[in-house]
Design a protein around this motif. Structure first.
Motif, PDB file in Angstrom:
ATOM      1  N   VAL A 178      84.793  46.291  60.190  1.00 41.86           N
ATOM      2  CA  VAL A 178      85.416  45.618  59.167  1.00 41.86           C
ATOM      3  C   VAL A 178      85.846  46.627  57.989  1.00 41.86           C
ATOM      4  O   VAL A 178      86.882  46.568  57.499  1.00 41.86           O
ATOM      5  CB  VAL A 178      84.123  44.362  58.649  1.00 41.86           C
ATOM      6  N   LEU A 179      85.073  47.592  57.601  1.00 39.34           N
ATOM      7  CA  LEU A 179      85.408  48.350  56.497  1.00 39.34           C
ATOM      8  C   LEU A 179      86.481  49.218  56.791  1.00 39.34           C
ATOM      9  O   LEU A 179      87.288  49.773  56.046  1.00 39.34           O
ATOM     10  CB  LEU A 179      84.215  49.386  56.149  1.00 39.34           C
ATOM     11  N   LEU A 214      77.774  35.340  55.228  1.00 42.78           N
ATOM     12  CA  LEU A 214      77.194  34.277  54.215  1.00 42.78           C
ATOM     13  C   LEU A 214      77.958  33.195  53.661  1.00 42.78           C
ATOM     14  O   LEU A 214      77.466  32.192  53.299  1.00 42.78           O
ATOM     15  CB  LEU A 214      76.109  34.909  53.317  1.00 42.78           C
ATOM     16  N   GLY A 215      79.219  33.452  53.579  1.00 47.61           N
ATOM     17  CA  GLY A 215      80.228  32.561  53.016  1.00 47.61           C
ATOM     18  C   GLY A 215      79.777  31.015  53.365  1.00 47.61           C
ATOM     19  O   GLY A 215      79.878  30.107  52.565  1.00 47.61           O
ATOM     20  N   PHE A 275      82.106  38.428  62.477  1.00 46.31           N
ATOM     21  CA  PHE A 275      80.993  37.952  61.291  1.00 46.31           C
ATOM     22  C   PHE A 275      81.278  36.864  60.898  1.00 46.31           C
ATOM     23  O   PHE A 275      80.214  36.128  60.528  1.00 46.31           O
ATOM     24  CB  PHE A 275      81.365  39.114  60.247  1.00 46.31           C
ATOM     25  N   ARG A 276      82.447  36.354  60.823  1.00 45.05           N
ATOM     26  CA  ARG A 276      82.675  34.904  60.140  1.00 45.05           C
ATOM     27  C   ARG A 276      82.204  34.057  61.226  1.00 45.05           C
ATOM     28  O   ARG A 276      81.467  32.923  60.569  1.00 45.05           O
ATOM     29  CB  ARG A 276      84.213  34.659  60.040  1.00 45.05           C
ATOM     30  N   GLU A 277      82.286  34.284  62.638  1.00 43.81           N
ATOM     31  CA  GLU A 277      81.784  33.245  63.433  1.00 43.81           C
ATOM     32  C   GLU A 277      80.222  33.382  63.438  1.00 43.81           C
ATOM     33  O   GLU A 277      79.602  32.294  63.764  1.00 43.81           O
ATOM     34  CB  GLU A 277      82.139  33.833  64.910  1.00 43.81           C
ATOM     35  N   VAL A 296      79.290  31.284  60.745  1.00 42.67           N
ATOM     36  CA  VAL A 296      79.234  29.674  60.964  1.00 42.67           C
ATOM     37  C   VAL A 296      78.139  29.239  61.811  1.00 42.67           C
ATOM     38  O   VAL A 296      77.830  28.269  61.579  1.00 42.67           O
ATOM     39  CB  VAL A 296      80.603  29.332  61.742  1.00 42.67           C
ATOM     40  N   ARG A 297      77.810  29.936  62.890  1.00 40.96           N
ATOM     41  CA  ARG A 297      76.468  29.811  63.385  1.00 40.96           C
ATOM     42  C   ARG A 297      75.291  29.700  62.761  1.00 40.96           C
ATOM     43  O   ARG A 297      74.258  28.759  62.685  1.00 40.96           O
ATOM     44  CB  ARG A 297      76.360  30.844  64.649  1.00 40.96           C
ATOM     45  N   LEU A 298      75.176  30.574  61.878  1.00 40.55           N
ATOM     46  CA  LEU A 298      73.918  30.396  61.012  1.00 40.55           C
ATOM     47  C   LEU A 298      74.098  29.196  60.034  1.00 40.55           C
ATOM     48  O   LEU A 298      73.004  28.646  59.844  1.00 40.55           O
ATOM     49  CB  LEU A 298      74.166  31.929  59.973  1.00 40.55           C
TER      50      LEU A 298
END
Length: 287
Positions: A208-209, A256-257, A219-221, A224-226
């Motif tokens: 990502v960096l 974490l968004g 990471f976004r997915e 969402v699962r979390l």
């Protein structure tokens, strides 16, 4: 002031420190290899050696406290792990008696706790959940550890909204269990599917960096699962705060968004613990 010898026992390494009753480290945190695949005698000698290196006079401490992953009979001090490629050789052993004999310590002075439960006790006693009436704790590592807190202690069995024994790892989720998705192997499975390569949190964060948009979507997915996995517990238990731990939380800004937004809608605070092992050791002083 009372001082406890505390061990956070993992499958790869064991972290130790002496912690006083106010939750302060009285020496720097130390790391030892777990040697989790060795035979029982070697493991017991290894544990005893680590304890003596942490405090050469364990019999003079206020007690020895160990955080262990499950399955484990924490009340009796009997390891029940089997077929997990870690500590299999300790299955069925009374670790309280075995360690007490090797260290010259009364077995009653040695206590055990689930690692996620100790993390929860640490957060309630010394961290972000201090003073909260209701709190949910989630620790993501090789698996998904959890705990539920009521007024500074672990919620008793039968508390509405709390699964049996306080563990969410085996709750049904998607086509399997929460543990299969919210864990190191869950993230690696996701990256294998989306990127064609199994990556852990550190490696994915590096992508990502470096500007990899597909890595960011992974990471976004995961985030969402979390969120989706925790919604039933947010609604069923109604915590005031959700405390999150585990190495992957170092990359929390990338995933974490969705959970933070969902918690915000419900008026729930979220908090990320910087040093999960330290908080776990603090919690061990409260068992």
């Amino acid at each position: 002031m009372k001082e406890y010898i505390c061990l956070d026992v993992g499958g790869t390494e064991i972290k130790t420190a002496c912690v006083d009753e106010s939750g302060n480290l009285t020496q720097p945190l130390r790391h030892f290899p777990a040697r989790a695949g060795e035979n029982a005698e070697n493991l017991l000698a290894h544990f005893a050696g680590i304890i003596r290196e942490t405090n050469p006079a364990p019999e003079k401490s206020a007690g020895i406290r160990l955080a262990f992953p499950g399955p484990f009979d924490y009340e009796r001090g009997i390891c029940l792990m089997q077929g997990l490629a870690k500590y299999d050789a300790l299955y069925g052993l009374d670790l309280r008696r075995e360690l007490g004999n090797r260290l010259g310590v009364e077995p009653e002075g040695i206590r055990f706790a689930n690692d996620a439960s100790a993390f929860a006790l640490g957060e309630m006693g010394f961290g972000a959940a201090r003073g909260s009436e209701r709190a949910l704790f989630v620790c993501i590592g090789t698996g998904c550890g959890s705990g539920f807190g009521l007024n500074g202690v672990l919620a008793p069995r039968g508390t509405p909204g709390v699964p049996d024994s306080g563990y969410i790892y085996d709750a049904p989720f998607l086509d399997a269990r929460i543990d299969d998705y919210l864990s190191r192997r869950g993230l690696m499975g996701l990256t294998r599917e989306r990127l064609g390569e199994a990556l852990d949190g550190k490696a994915l964060a590096q992508r990502v960096l470096e500007g990899d948009s597909q890595a960011r979507h992974c990471f976004r997915e995961f985030g969402v699962r979390l969120r989706d996995a925790l919604i039933p517990f947010l609604d069923g238990f109604r915590p005031e705060v959700v405390c999150l731990g585990g190495q992957i939380m170092k990359s929390g800004a990338f995933f974490l968004g969705p959970l933070e937004a969902e918690c915000g809608i419900r008026g729930i605070r979220t908090a990320v613990t910087e040093d999960t092992s330290f908080r776990t050791m603090q919690g061990l002083t409260r068992i």
